[in-house]
Structures are given as C-alpha cells and as structure tokens.
Design a protein around this motif. Structure first.
Motif, PDB file in Angstrom:
ATOM      1  N   ALA A 137       0.826  -1.219   0.000  1.00 12.74           N
ATOM      2  CA  ALA A 137       0.000   0.000   0.000  1.00 12.74           C
ATOM      3  C   ALA A 137       0.855   1.262   0.000  1.00 12.74           C
ATOM      4  N   GLU A 138       2.098   1.158   0.479  1.00 13.16           N
ATOM      5  CA  GLU A 138       2.977   2.324   0.519  1.00 13.16           C
ATOM      6  C   GLU A 138       3.359   2.810  -0.881  1.00 13.16           C
ATOM      7  N   SER A 139       3.116   1.997  -1.893  1.00 16.50           N
ATOM      8  CA  SER A 139       3.380   2.461  -3.258  1.00 16.50           C
ATOM      9  C   SER A 139       2.415   3.584  -3.639  1.00 16.50           C
ATOM     10  N   ARG A 140       1.309   3.717  -2.932  1.00 15.86           N
ATOM     11  CA  ARG A 140       0.357   4.820  -3.151  1.00 15.86           C
ATOM     12  C   ARG A 140       0.371   5.811  -1.991  1.00 15.86           C
ATOM     13  N   VAL A 141       0.443   5.302  -0.774  1.00 13.07           N
ATOM     14  CA  VAL A 141       0.360   6.155   0.418  1.00 13.07           C
ATOM     15  C   VAL A 141       1.725   6.735   0.773  1.00 13.07           C
ATOM     16  N   THR A 142       2.769   6.100   0.337  1.00 20.01           N
ATOM     17  CA  THR A 142       4.172   6.337   0.652  1.00 20.01           C
ATOM     18  C   THR A 142       4.490   5.803   2.041  1.00 20.01           C
ATOM     19  N   ASP A 143       5.739   5.887   2.396  1.00 20.02           N
ATOM     20  CA  ASP A 143       6.217   5.401   3.692  1.00 20.02           C
ATOM     21  C   ASP A 143       6.048   6.527   4.709  1.00 20.02           C
ATOM     22  N   LEU A 144       4.920   6.511   5.401  1.00 20.28           N
ATOM     23  CA  LEU A 144       4.663   7.556   6.392  1.00 20.28           C
ATOM     24  C   LEU A 144       5.458   7.241   7.661  1.00 20.28           C
ATOM     25  N   PRO A 145       6.325   8.158   8.064  1.00 21.56           N
ATOM     26  CA  PRO A 145       7.113   7.907   9.268  1.00 21.56           C
ATOM     27  C   PRO A 145       6.252   8.012  10.522  1.00 21.56           C
ATOM     28  N   LYS A 146       6.808   7.528  11.615  1.00 20.73           N
ATOM     29  CA  LYS A 146       6.103   7.504  12.887  1.00 20.73           C
ATOM     30  C   LYS A 146       5.563   8.891  13.260  1.00 20.73           C
ATOM     31  N   ARG A 147       6.360   9.936  13.031  1.00 26.06           N
ATOM     32  CA  ARG A 147       5.916  11.285  13.411  1.00 26.06           C
ATOM     33  C   ARG A 147       4.697  11.717  12.611  1.00 26.06           C
ATOM     34  N   SER A 148       4.563  11.274  11.365  1.00 23.57           N
ATOM     35  CA  SER A 148       3.372  11.594  10.573  1.00 23.57           C
ATOM     36  C   SER A 148       2.165  10.829  11.088  1.00 23.57           C
ATOM     37  N   THR A 149       2.359   9.565  11.381  1.00 18.95           N
ATOM     38  CA  THR A 149       1.269   8.745  11.902  1.00 18.95           C
ATOM     39  C   THR A 149       0.760   9.307  13.224  1.00 18.95           C
ATOM     40  N   THR A 150       1.661   9.818  14.046  1.00 15.03           N
ATOM     41  CA  THR A 150       1.266  10.424  15.313  1.00 15.03           C
ATOM     42  C   THR A 150       0.364  11.634  15.073  1.00 15.03           C
ATOM     43  N   LEU A 151       0.679  12.413  14.058  1.00 15.64           N
ATOM     44  CA  LEU A 151      -0.113  13.613  13.760  1.00 15.64           C
ATOM     45  C   LEU A 151      -1.472  13.293  13.133  1.00 15.64           C
ATOM     46  N   ILE A 152      -1.489  12.410  12.159  1.00 15.17           N
ATOM     47  CA  ILE A 152      -2.757  12.129  11.461  1.00 15.17           C
ATOM     48  C   ILE A 152      -3.579  11.053  12.149  1.00 15.17           C
ATOM     49  N   GLY A 153      -2.940  10.248  12.972  1.00 16.70           N
ATOM     50  CA  GLY A 153      -3.626   9.174  13.677  1.00 16.70           C
ATOM     51  C   GLY A 153      -3.492   7.844  12.948  1.00 16.70           C
ATOM     52  N   ALA A 154      -3.348   6.800  13.724  1.00 15.33           N
ATOM     53  CA  ALA A 154      -3.177   5.459  13.163  1.00 15.33           C
ATOM     54  C   ALA A 154      -4.398   5.013  12.372  1.00 15.33           C
ATOM     55  N   ASP A 155      -5.586   5.422  12.793  1.00 13.31           N
ATOM     56  CA  ASP A 155      -6.803   5.016  12.084  1.00 13.31           C
ATOM     57  C   ASP A 155      -6.864   5.629  10.687  1.00 13.31           C
ATOM     58  N   VAL A 156      -6.470   6.889  10.565  1.00 16.43           N
ATOM     59  CA  VAL A 156      -6.464   7.547   9.249  1.00 16.43           C
ATOM     60  C   VAL A 156      -5.457   6.859   8.340  1.00 16.43           C
ATOM     61  N   LYS A 157      -4.273   6.591   8.875  1.00 14.63           N
ATOM     62  CA  LYS A 157      -3.246   5.903   8.088  1.00 14.63           C
ATOM     63  C   LYS A 157      -3.753   4.531   7.644  1.00 14.63           C
ATOM     64  N   ARG A 158      -4.330   3.775   8.562  1.00 16.30           N
ATOM     65  CA  ARG A 158      -4.825   2.431   8.247  1.00 16.30           C
ATOM     66  C   ARG A 158      -5.920   2.483   7.188  1.00 16.30           C
ATOM     67  N   CYS A 159      -6.801   3.449   7.285  1.00 14.65           N
ATOM     68  CA  CYS A 159      -7.875   3.599   6.304  1.00 14.65           C
ATOM     69  C   CYS A 159      -7.305   3.896   4.919  1.00 14.65           C
ATOM     70  N   ALA A 160      -6.333   4.801   4.859  1.00 15.16           N
ATOM     71  CA  ALA A 160      -5.707   5.144   3.575  1.00 15.16           C
ATOM     72  C   ALA A 160      -4.987   3.942   2.989  1.00 15.16           C
ATOM     73  N   GLU A 161      -4.255   3.215   3.818  1.00 13.79           N
ATOM     74  CA  GLU A 161      -3.537   2.033   3.331  1.00 13.79           C
ATOM     75  C   GLU A 161      -4.514   0.956   2.867  1.00 13.79           C
ATOM     76  N   ASN A 162      -5.606   0.794   3.579  1.00 13.08           N
ATOM     77  CA  ASN A 162      -6.617  -0.191   3.200  1.00 13.08           C
ATOM     78  C   ASN A 162      -7.202   0.141   1.825  1.00 13.08           C
ATOM     79  N   GLU A 163      -7.527   1.415   1.620  1.00 15.55           N
ATOM     80  CA  GLU A 163      -8.061   1.844   0.329  1.00 15.55           C
ATOM     81  C   GLU A 163      -7.026   1.667  -0.781  1.00 15.55           C
TER      82      GLU A 163
END
Length: 195
Positions: A87-113
């Motif tokens: 999924a990172e081929s579309r979402v890119t490799d979001l580092p831990k600091r980005s995930t902290t800001l946007i939230g794990a649920d948002v990241k997971r939803c984007a990766e799932n899509e």
C-alpha cells in the motif's frame, strides 16, 4: 474482476507499476534522520521476505518448543511479507511522526483503500486483501512473524547505517514488542553489536 477466459493483463501491469514505485520510494524515516542515500521500500520488503523465510524455517525446526500449535505456513508467511508494504506504493512510507499527527486510524484507512485499489482486479484480490488484513491485525502466527521480521530488518539496517557513521538512529531501536523469543534473541544480538 477479469473474465475467466481473458487473462488479467491490466491487473498484472498494475502490480508491476506498483512494484516499480516501491523500488523508487525511499524509506522516509532514514531520510528524516539524515541517511542519504537510503534504502527503498522494495529493498526493505526483500529483506523482510528473506528474513521471514529463514525465521519460519528456524521456528518450524522445533515448533512445539516455540509455543506454536502447528508449524508455521512458510508460504503464507512469505506472501504476507511480500504484501506487507504494498500500500505504501500509493500512500508512501509515512514515518512515525506523521502517523502520530494524522492518527493510526487515518493511516490504516488510507492504506486499506490503496491496497484494495492495487490488487482489486487480480483474480486473488479477496485472498490478498484477507491476508493483508491478517497482517495488519496481527491475526495469525505468520502475521506476527512478519511483524517481528519487519522490525528486525529495520533494526539491522539501522545498525548498518550506524556503522557507516550515522548517529541519529536511536528511535529505530526503541519500543519493540517481540512475538517470538528467537526474534527477541536476534534483536539482543543486534543491539549488543552497536557497542
């Protein structure tokens, strides 16, 4: 889905395009810590897959002593390892600091899509999606092994970058939770090699 009598050429080309994207995309955490050039997501995925293979065989050599109810399904584990960062081929490799800001649920939803978009036209799309969710949810012994291999490959890469002179990589050594004692032992060996 493709028609049974027609090969899924567009879907296969999509996989190739995303594989090429993974080869071009750097692992962002390294960049943010001054490691230039650094490994790509595809480099990391290859390391995770090879380590998964070796760890699965090592654990299966005495699976009962490892607390497993059955030997690990090596093919399943390898498939999970190959798919785990697709999924990172579309979402890119979001580092831990980005995930902290946007939230794990948002990241997971984007990766799932993203994952669904990438594999959606493949004949085994449902299987791949189920396997990817299995990985994300740590829902099987194989998924837990791939999580351990993912962290171990990253820690090993941090050690190599440190040996090359990078001194800002402490964050990559912290916060690991190991599912298998063998993986914890390997981490201890790598951590001791830092000194």
């Amino acid at each position: 889905m493709h028609e049974p009598d027609r090969p899924p050429i567009p879907a296969l080309l999509t996989i190739l395009e995303h594989a090429c994207a993974l080869k071009r995309l750097p692992r962002t955490g390294w960049l943010l810590n001054g490691v230039v050039p650094c490994e790509s997501i595809a480099d990391h995925t290859t390391g995770v897959a090879l380590l998964t293979l070796a760890l699965a065989d090592a654990l299966n050599a005495d699976w009962q002593a490892q607390g497993l109810e059955r030997p690990l399904d090596v093919g399943r584990a390898l498939t999970l390892a190959v798919l785990h960062d697709l999924a990172e081929s579309r979402v890119t490799d979001l580092p831990k600091r980005s995930t902290t800001l946007i939230g794990a649920d948002v990241k997971r939803c984007a990766e799932n899509e993203a994952f669904s978009m990438i594999v959606g036209a493949l004949p085994a799309a449902n299987d791949y999606t189920s396997l990817w969710r299995e990985y994300v949810e740590d829902a099987s012994p194989e998924a837990r092994l791939v999580h351990d291999a993912d962290a171990l490959e990253m820690v090993h890469q941090a050690l190599l970058y440190e040996r090359a002179g990078h001194r800002t990589l402490d964050e990559f050594w912290r916060g690991h939770r190991w599912h298998y004692r063998l993986c914890e032992q390997l981490f201890d060996v790598l951590r001791n090699a830092r000194s």
